[in-house]
Design a protein around this motif. Structure first.
Motif, PDB file in Angstrom:
ATOM      1  N   LEU A 157      -4.805  -9.666  -1.264  1.00 25.84           N
ATOM      2  CA  LEU A 157      -6.391  -9.215  -1.007  1.00 25.84           C
ATOM      3  C   LEU A 157      -7.027 -10.661  -0.993  1.00 25.84           C
ATOM      4  N   SER A 162     -11.753  -4.858  -5.067  1.00 25.64           N
ATOM      5  CA  SER A 162     -10.482  -4.175  -4.834  1.00 25.64           C
ATOM      6  C   SER A 162      -9.314  -5.078  -5.370  1.00 25.64           C
ATOM      7  N   ALA A 163      -9.377  -6.205  -5.528  1.00 23.77           N
ATOM      8  CA  ALA A 163      -8.495  -7.085  -6.399  1.00 23.77           C
ATOM      9  C   ALA A 163      -8.494  -6.962  -7.880  1.00 23.77           C
ATOM     10  N   CYS A 198     -10.369 -14.198  -9.952  1.00 24.90           N
ATOM     11  CA  CYS A 198     -11.214 -13.318  -9.244  1.00 24.90           C
ATOM     12  C   CYS A 198     -12.582 -13.088  -9.983  1.00 24.90           C
ATOM     13  N   ASN A 212      -8.865 -12.174   2.327  1.00 26.74           N
ATOM     14  CA  ASN A 212     -10.392 -12.358   2.340  1.00 26.74           C
ATOM     15  C   ASN A 212     -10.843 -12.181   1.082  1.00 26.74           C
ATOM     16  N   ARG A 213     -10.997 -13.148   0.356  1.00 20.87           N
ATOM     17  CA  ARG A 213     -11.207 -13.130  -1.106  1.00 20.87           C
ATOM     18  C   ARG A 213     -12.770 -12.601  -1.446  1.00 20.87           C
ATOM     19  N   ARG A 263     -14.494 -10.623   0.278  1.00 15.68           N
ATOM     20  CA  ARG A 263     -14.748  -9.234   0.880  1.00 15.68           C
ATOM     21  C   ARG A 263     -13.947  -8.221  -0.034  1.00 15.68           C
ATOM     22  N   ARG A 264     -12.791  -8.797  -0.486  1.00 11.10           N
ATOM     23  CA  ARG A 264     -11.875  -7.912  -1.014  1.00 11.10           C
ATOM     24  C   ARG A 264     -11.523  -8.247  -2.848  1.00 11.10           C
ATOM     25  N   ASP A 288       1.086  -1.336   0.062  1.00  9.12           N
ATOM     26  CA  ASP A 288      -0.178  -0.018  -0.196  1.00  9.12           C
ATOM     27  C   ASP A 288       0.932   1.263   0.012  1.00  9.12           C
TER      28      ASP A 288
END
Length: 211
Positions: free
Chosen positions: A139, A150-151, A175, A143-144, A146-147, A112
């Motif tokens: 990510l 973003s991924a 994803c 927590n695949r 929930r995130r 980040d």
């Protein structure tokens, strides 16, 4: 007569002063530049040592040795960052070593920082694309569900920056599978195979879609 002597003396003093400034200014400027460069050179040496340690950590087959080498790589990255806190390469090196140690949350924080301004401006497009892919992988690992959004955002940007990155396309397909976006997943896996025909993860992804 006295006035002429005074004028000539004034001109002589001015000439000597100008000569002194022109003669000493480059030396002073170089001295300042050298003093600024010295910490960066030392930071670079720590980075190189850390990268070498990480390479050894990734190649060894002994788990304990790998972890110890990765920890030493983190220490070298920290030393580099103490001298040059904005260097994104050192943050990425630290993230890779932390990932190898299983410290995914800490690795995510390091990435980040590397991908935030102003550090990210120092990365090439390919370097930024690779960092985005690594962050997306973390990510998903943390927590695949929930995130995953973003991924996906990271991976879409990553393949835009590095369109020949087969691993990024493969992870993007994974994803999309999580989101049950079958068409998009198939396209991503196929693109990965166009770039790397023997990529097992992409073949497995397409097999899952066909089942």
């Amino acid at each position: 007569m006295e006035r002429d002597v005074a004028i000539q003396l004034g001109i002589l003093i001015l000439t000597v002063a100008i000569f002194y400034v022109l003669h000493t200014l480059p030396k002073r400027a170089f001295s300042k530049l050298r003093s600024r460069a010295r910490p960066n050179n030392q930071a670079h040496r720590h980075f190189i040592q850390g990268a070498q340690l990480l390479a050894r950590a990734r190649s060894t087959k002994t788990k304990s040795t790998s972890v110890n080498l990765a920890k030493s790589a983190v220490d070298e990255a920290d030393k580099a960052l103490a001298l040059d806190p904005r260097d994104p390469a050192a943050h990425i090196l630290k993230a890779m070593a932390e990932t190898l140690m299983g410290r995914k949350a800490s690795a995510l924080k390091s990435l980040d920082v590397a991908l935030s301004p102003p550090a990210v401006k120092m990365l090439s497009e390919r370097e930024k694309g690779d960092a985005l892919m690594r962050r997306a992988d973390l990510l998903i690992g943390l927590n695949r569900k929930r995130r995953v959004d973003s991924a996906i955002a990271d991976l879409v940007e990553a393949v835009g920056l590095s369109p020949d990155n087969s691993r990024a396309f493969c992870l993007l397909g994974h994803c999309y599978q999580i989101k049950e976006m079958r068409g998009e997943a198939q396209t991503a896996f196929q693109k990965a195979l166009q770039l790397e025909p023997d990529l097992k993860e992409a073949h497995d992804g397409l097999a899952r879609l066909a089942s």
